[in-house]
Design a protein around this motif. Sequence first.
Motif, PDB file in Angstrom:
ATOM      1  N   THR A  83     -59.757 -15.277 -27.837  1.00 51.32           N
ATOM      2  CA  THR A  83     -59.268 -15.053 -29.378  1.00 51.32           C
ATOM      3  C   THR A  83     -60.034 -16.232 -30.131  1.00 51.32           C
ATOM      4  OG1 THR A  83     -57.273 -14.356 -28.885  1.00 51.32           O
ATOM      5  CG2 THR A  83     -57.516 -14.844 -31.287  1.00 51.32           C
ATOM      6  N   SER A 138     -60.086 -11.981 -33.894  1.00 53.16           N
ATOM      7  CA  SER A 138     -60.073 -10.979 -32.828  1.00 53.16           C
ATOM      8  C   SER A 138     -60.502 -11.555 -31.375  1.00 53.16           C
ATOM      9  CB  SER A 138     -61.141 -10.009 -33.329  1.00 53.16           C
ATOM     10  OG  SER A 138     -61.162  -8.731 -32.584  1.00 53.16           O
ATOM     11  N   ARG A 139     -60.613 -10.574 -30.590  1.00 50.06           N
ATOM     12  CA  ARG A 139     -60.893 -10.970 -29.203  1.00 50.06           C
ATOM     13  C   ARG A 139     -62.262 -10.590 -28.602  1.00 50.06           C
ATOM     14  NH1 ARG A 139     -57.704  -8.615 -23.983  1.00 50.06           N
ATOM     15  NH2 ARG A 139     -58.738  -6.714 -24.846  1.00 50.06           N
ATOM     16  N   TRP A 180     -63.204  -6.778 -28.672  1.00 46.78           N
ATOM     17  CA  TRP A 180     -62.236  -5.927 -28.106  1.00 46.78           C
ATOM     18  C   TRP A 180     -60.940  -6.424 -28.511  1.00 46.78           C
ATOM     19  CZ3 TRP A 180     -61.738  -4.329 -22.161  1.00 46.78           C
ATOM     20  CH2 TRP A 180     -60.858  -3.202 -21.970  1.00 46.78           C
ATOM     21  N   PRO A 181     -60.625  -5.901 -29.601  1.00 47.30           N
ATOM     22  CA  PRO A 181     -59.212  -6.346 -30.396  1.00 47.30           C
ATOM     23  C   PRO A 181     -58.302  -5.768 -29.182  1.00 47.30           C
ATOM     24  CG  PRO A 181     -60.600  -5.089 -31.894  1.00 47.30           C
ATOM     25  CD  PRO A 181     -61.178  -4.988 -30.720  1.00 47.30           C
ATOM     26  N   LYS A 182     -56.943  -6.516 -29.250  1.00 50.01           N
ATOM     27  CA  LYS A 182     -55.983  -5.982 -28.239  1.00 50.01           C
ATOM     28  C   LYS A 182     -55.271  -4.951 -28.685  1.00 50.01           C
ATOM     29  CE  LYS A 182     -54.790 -10.768 -26.899  1.00 50.01           C
ATOM     30  NZ  LYS A 182     -53.750 -11.834 -26.752  1.00 50.01           N
ATOM     31  N   SER A 183     -55.355  -4.362 -29.796  1.00 53.83           N
ATOM     32  CA  SER A 183     -54.729  -3.128 -30.312  1.00 53.83           C
ATOM     33  C   SER A 183     -55.617  -1.966 -29.711  1.00 53.83           C
ATOM     34  CB  SER A 183     -54.627  -3.172 -31.669  1.00 53.83           C
ATOM     35  OG  SER A 183     -56.054  -3.254 -32.508  1.00 53.83           O
ATOM     36  N   GLU A 184     -56.645  -2.148 -29.470  1.00 53.32           N
ATOM     37  CA  GLU A 184     -57.442  -1.039 -29.132  1.00 53.32           C
ATOM     38  C   GLU A 184     -57.877  -0.778 -27.580  1.00 53.32           C
ATOM     39  OE1 GLU A 184     -59.141   0.937 -31.235  1.00 53.32           O
ATOM     40  OE2 GLU A 184     -58.449  -0.305 -33.223  1.00 53.32           O
ATOM     41  N   ALA A 185     -57.887   0.510 -27.167  1.00 54.26           N
ATOM     42  CA  ALA A 185     -57.796   1.005 -25.793  1.00 54.26           C
ATOM     43  C   ALA A 185     -59.309   0.381 -25.042  1.00 54.26           C
ATOM     44  CB  ALA A 185     -57.943   2.257 -25.600  1.00 54.26           C
ATOM     45  N   THR A 194     -64.883  -2.402 -29.287  1.00 53.93           N
ATOM     46  CA  THR A 194     -65.124  -1.783 -30.399  1.00 53.93           C
ATOM     47  C   THR A 194     -66.533  -2.010 -31.027  1.00 53.93           C
ATOM     48  OG1 THR A 194     -64.151  -3.559 -31.593  1.00 53.93           O
ATOM     49  CG2 THR A 194     -62.788  -1.656 -31.341  1.00 53.93           C
TER      50      THR A 194
END
Length: 427
Positions: free
Chosen positions: A278, A291-292, A319-324, A327
């Motif tokens: 992060t 973000s990650r 790669w945000p933790k909320s995304e599959a 990004t």
Amino acid sequence: MSVNNHREAEERFGAYVDGLSSVIGHPRRRRQLRDYCTGLVLPGERKSVEPLAARTDPARTAAQHQSLLHFVGNACWSDEDVLAKVRQMVLPALEKDGPIEAWIIDDTSFPKQGKHSVGVHHQYCGQLGKQANCQVAVSLSIASRTGSLPVDYRLYLPETWAKDRARRKKAGIPKEIKFKTKPEIALDQIRRACEASLPRGVALMDAAYGRDARLRAGMSELNVSYVAGIVPTILMWGPGAGPRRMDKPMNNTGRRDEPELVTAKTLALGLPKLEWCTVKWREGSAEQLTSRFARVRVRVGSNKLIPEKSSAEWLLIEWPKSEAEPTRYWLSTLPETISFTRLVDLAKLRWRIERDYQELKQEVGLGHYEGRGWRGFHHHATLCIAAYGFLVAERATIPPSGPRCAPPLPAPRLPDDYRPRGSALAA
């Protein structure tokens, strides 16, 4: 703003325009330059030539309209010379609180209804987010932590326009202007910035430009480091891998079999969890964002697989933790020793170009020009950048409050009732 502050702003504006006048040529143009720039920085929803004339000389609007129309659409003064003078005068303000950190490549679009304006074509329009009838211009901006300024600007001329002699003649397109892709225009702008010895910054660009291998290679040849957005399908070798022998035969796709070559997305999905961190950065006047991210050293694949052209560089992935899935992806030629936080911070600094375009359009009417010719399109843009440069310099006079990040414009500007001295004499 107090009366004294208004007066001081007027004096600074007058001195600024006087500086621009030194490269504009004929003395008559100096008055037109002053009036045009005044109209751009005065309040008003529409900043095409006729409204500018009404604001700067309301007693003689028709005559002023003709004068300004000739100045922007026909007069033979140099956009390059004016932009160079703007850089010279605004650079100290940009560097007041820190050095130039980035050279930002991007383009902006202007939706159009008709088909006669120079360069108009059915193409991707970023302003609308879809294919549409529009003009597109490519620009290069220099940016510090607290501000930014476009230093080069050119209309993208679609190939159908470049090959149409009748349309070229009617729009006054110079003979030396040939068809070039947007990345080719951007590389020309980078090259000119190097030749002008502008303070070096890391080149930043989105995937529309970063995916172009020739643009990235061209910047490396110019010794310009970059952080370039890329598409996830770009092929590369992961850590410890690289191109094999040149004598290996090609397969039927025209590429030598390279089993280690993978897409950026495949590589990202295969990274162990320990590689993801992060990271915080700051954008504009907002609080810190997080973000990650992961980063790895890679070598980008090429059809010819020439080892010396496959130097190791950073692949940065968000790669945000909320995304599959991831990004965003970037390639960077910044040194291997650069810190993770600094790499992310530079990648995210590209937001400044979005602010540039927003303020150029909203504050000084970049997209309001209604003429159809090549010269007028660029003259208007140059004068908008000049007016914007004054506002950038004015913003630098505001004492910072809290973290020193660029506040949105407008900065202190001319009073609503300001009129250029002697405007009634303008021909």
